[in-house]
Write an enzyme that holds these catalytic residues in place. Structure first.
Site, PDB file in Angstrom:
ATOM      1  N   ASP A 261       0.825  -1.211   0.000  1.00  0.00           N
ATOM      2  CA  ASP A 261       0.000   0.000   0.000  1.00  0.00           C
ATOM      3  C   ASP A 261       0.863   1.267   0.000  1.00  0.00           C
ATOM      4  O   ASP A 261       1.626   1.510   0.941  1.00  0.00           O
ATOM      5  CB  ASP A 261      -0.885  -0.078   1.266  1.00  0.00           C
ATOM      6  CG  ASP A 261      -2.066   0.856   1.209  1.00  0.00           C
ATOM      7  OD1 ASP A 261      -2.114   1.692   0.293  1.00  0.00           O
ATOM      8  OD2 ASP A 261      -2.920   0.762   2.102  1.00  0.00           O
ATOM      9  N   GLY A 315      -5.035   3.297  -8.093  1.00  0.00           N
ATOM     10  CA  GLY A 315      -5.181   3.540  -9.528  1.00  0.00           C
ATOM     11  C   GLY A 315      -4.266   4.611 -10.086  1.00  0.00           C
ATOM     12  O   GLY A 315      -4.384   5.003 -11.260  1.00  0.00           O
ATOM     13  N   ASP A 336     -10.684   3.842  -1.496  1.00  0.00           N
ATOM     14  CA  ASP A 336     -11.324   2.816  -0.651  1.00  0.00           C
ATOM     15  C   ASP A 336     -12.842   2.772  -0.825  1.00  0.00           C
ATOM     16  O   ASP A 336     -13.505   3.803  -0.929  1.00  0.00           O
ATOM     17  CB  ASP A 336     -11.036   3.106   0.825  1.00  0.00           C
ATOM     18  CG  ASP A 336      -9.604   2.788   1.178  1.00  0.00           C
ATOM     19  OD1 ASP A 336      -8.768   2.679   0.261  1.00  0.00           O
ATOM     20  OD2 ASP A 336      -9.322   2.658   2.375  1.00  0.00           O
TER      21      ASP A 336
HETATM   22  C1  GAL Z   1      -5.740   1.975   2.773  1.00  0.00           C
HETATM   23  C2  GAL Z   1      -6.175   0.811   1.912  1.00  0.00           C
HETATM   24  C3  GAL Z   1      -7.133  -0.022   2.727  1.00  0.00           C
HETATM   25  C4  GAL Z   1      -6.431  -0.521   3.966  1.00  0.00           C
HETATM   26  C5  GAL Z   1      -5.845   0.654   4.758  1.00  0.00           C
HETATM   27  C6  GAL Z   1      -4.986   0.191   5.914  1.00  0.00           C
HETATM   28  O1  GAL Z   1      -4.860   2.773   2.059  1.00  0.00           O
HETATM   29  O2  GAL Z   1      -6.779   1.292   0.738  1.00  0.00           O
HETATM   30  O3  GAL Z   1      -7.638  -1.090   1.951  1.00  0.00           O
HETATM   31  O4  GAL Z   1      -5.428  -1.426   3.601  1.00  0.00           O
HETATM   32  O5  GAL Z   1      -5.070   1.481   3.928  1.00  0.00           O
HETATM   33  O6  GAL Z   1      -4.436   1.243   6.628  1.00  0.00           O
END
Ligand code: GAL
Length: 522
Positions: A261, A315, A336
């Protein structure tokens, strides 16, 4: 007098609890009435992926998913050398050295009969030949995840029978690492890394290898989460400057999946003193966005273990165009998701631009499923209506999206369980061709999506995003076909007869009718 007051309080309490009980049962009753899929047969049916990729010499784990009453015995012919099948559990393990495509015939037998199906095992460089299916901790537990909750989700995956429909991954999202910003939480205060730089799980996860071993012992696979930046999105330890070491650690622990991420990497990519390509929105973006993913992609590839690589960067820089070049198996295409119609449907309709890039081993990811009990640490029943949930699962399946449940696995009601155990719908998601549906018609919030399938047939979704029920037509000319087709309603698992030129049906507001159009004899 005192007794009288106590009686009144008791009376009020019982009225409140009776009314909340009847509210919850009427909610469950109305959900039950929305059930469309007939129960699975007592006879064996083999489900799940029909094609499975593994790299030479990587540990192999594939569980034959089959519904039907137990006990059931499994057998297989044509297994490549190095693999063995446990005839009681249907779990195939081992190692294959020789590259190649192997046609295996798997069989499942119980007192009601025998089912057989082809499984193609492709030993080569590409893994995740069909979209990953499983569970991820984030949408339900968020920062409150623990090894105990993950183990319970694992058990529920087996106990509910979801494993028999191909649901496989048990993925831990953020918060298995330490976090120094949440000072009030003593479970997160350990060092990020030991003296040798090895990442340290927090005290909620005392035995990562033991946890992965447990998940494997159940025939399932284990997933983990990190960031290319110094911190994850939840401000826990990330992998910045420890990419290879972390990949080795994940592999030694026995993990099979990594969600990676972007998060705090944004600051690194904006800082010219870091020596990385700058993400500067000046035409260099795809190089800069791909760079940190290529580091971890190479690190994962260097392991003697297959680790599905899930890119999470919402994306940016059209990730679908370069995801495969960094060894990505799937990539988030948007921000999200949350459990509202607006969020889910907006994400769903944004997938057109990346649809042509979907292929075996390389899937667009419109984010996890928001059905069941979800709520990022404060769980509640999903706010999507049953029709909206049918839209969600139908669209994600048509798109060949990863299907990752984000709900409390111990609170699956009858409706939700029914929704995620329709094998004919799951087959659409898992189709070996790996194509994503294309929108072939769209007008007044009425859409028709078509997905070509490996057997030459077509899955068609007729979606009504409007606020009133409507009649929707799938015209053969929009689908590029001619002649007679058998129409099968996949949610109801019911044949609707032969049609020429078009299929027309009424669709509820925010609902869908999902059909398969087959040539005669197929
Ligand atoms: C976001 C991600 C989520 C989750 C979260 C955890 O950036 O899109 O799906 O993983 O971080 O902190």
């Amino acid at each position: 007098m005192k007794n009288y007051k106590v009686l009144i309080v008791l009376l009020i309490l019982s009225i409140v609890s009776i009314s909340s009980f009847s509210q919850s049962t009427s909610h469950e009753d109305s959900l039950k009435s929305a059930i469309l899929t007939p129960p699975s047969s007592e006879k064996p049916r083999i489900n799940g992926a029909k094609v499975f990729g593994v790299r030479p010499e990587s540990p192999f784990l594939y569980t034959i998913a089959a519904t039907g009453i137990r006990p059931m015995s499994f057998s297989a012919s044509g297994l490549p050398k190095g693999l063995t099948l446990d005839s009681k559990t249907g779990i195939i393990t081992g190692f294959v050295n020789q590259k190649g495509a192997y046609d295996v015939l798997v069989k499942a037998k119980n007192i009601r009969g025998t089912a057989e199906r082809k499984l193609k095992i492709v030993v080569g460089e590409t893994i995740s030949l069909t979209p990953p299916m499983g569970w991820n901790s984030w949408n339900v537990f968020a920062a409150e995840v623990s090894a105990d909750k993950v183990k319970r989700a694992t058990d529920a995956m087996v106990k509910t029978g979801l494993i028999n429909h191909g649901w496989t991954y048990i993925n831990i999202d953020d918060y298995w690492e330490n976090n120094h910003e949440r000072k009030n939480d003593p479970t997160l205060q350990g060092e990020f890394r030991d003296a040798n730089g090895n990442v340290q799980p927090n005290t909620r996860f005392s035995d990562m290898k033991g946890l992965a071993d447990y998940i494997h012992s159940q025939g399932l696979k284990a997933g983990l989460y990190s960031s290319p930046g110094p911190l994850t999105c939840g401000k826990c330890a990330g992998s910045w400057q420890h990419e290879l070491q972390d990949a080795q650690t994940y592999s030694n622990w026995g993990f099979d999946y990594l969600k990676y991420d972007w998060c705090s990497y944004g600051k690194i990519a904006a800082d010219s003193s870091q020596g990385v390509p700058l993400y500067n929105h000046k035409g260099n973006d795809s190089v800069a966005a791909a760079y940190p993913y290529s580091l971890m992609g190479a690190a994962l590839k260097a392991q003697k273990r297959d680790i599905v690589y899930s890119l999470c960067q919402y994306g940016m820089a059209e990730v679908w165009k370069w995801g495969p070049l960094v060894n990505g198996n799937c990539w988030r295409t948007t921000g999200d998701i949350i459990d509202t119609w607006k969020s889910m449907s907006n994400i769903g309709i944004k997938q057109d631009k990346c649809a042509p890039y979907s292929a075996p081993g390389h899937f667009n990811d419109p984010d996890m499923l928001v059905i069941g009990y979800v709520g990022w640490g404060k769980p509640h029943p999903t706010r999507l209506t049953p029709d909206e949930q049918y839209t969600h699962i139908s669209l994600w399946s048509l798109l060949s999206a990863p299907l990752l449940l984000g709900c409390d696995m111990e609170k699956l009601d009858a409706f939700t369980l029914n929704l995620i155990t329709n094998d004919e719908v799951i087959d659409i998601d898992q189709d070996p061709l790996g194509k994503a549906a294309i929108k072939v018609y769209s007008k007044d919030s009425l859409d028709v999506y078509a997905k070509p399938l490996e057997d030459g047939n077509i899955a068609v979704g007729l979606f009504n995003r409007s606020i009133k029920k409507a009649t929707i037509t799938a015209n053969w000319k929009d689908l590029g076909i001619t002649g007679k087709r058998k129409v099968r309603d996949l949610w109801r698992q019911k044949d609707l007869g032969l049609q020429s030129e078009k299929f027309e049906t009424e669709v509820a507001s925010h609902g869908v009718v999902l059909v398969k159009l087959s040539l005669m004899g197929k």
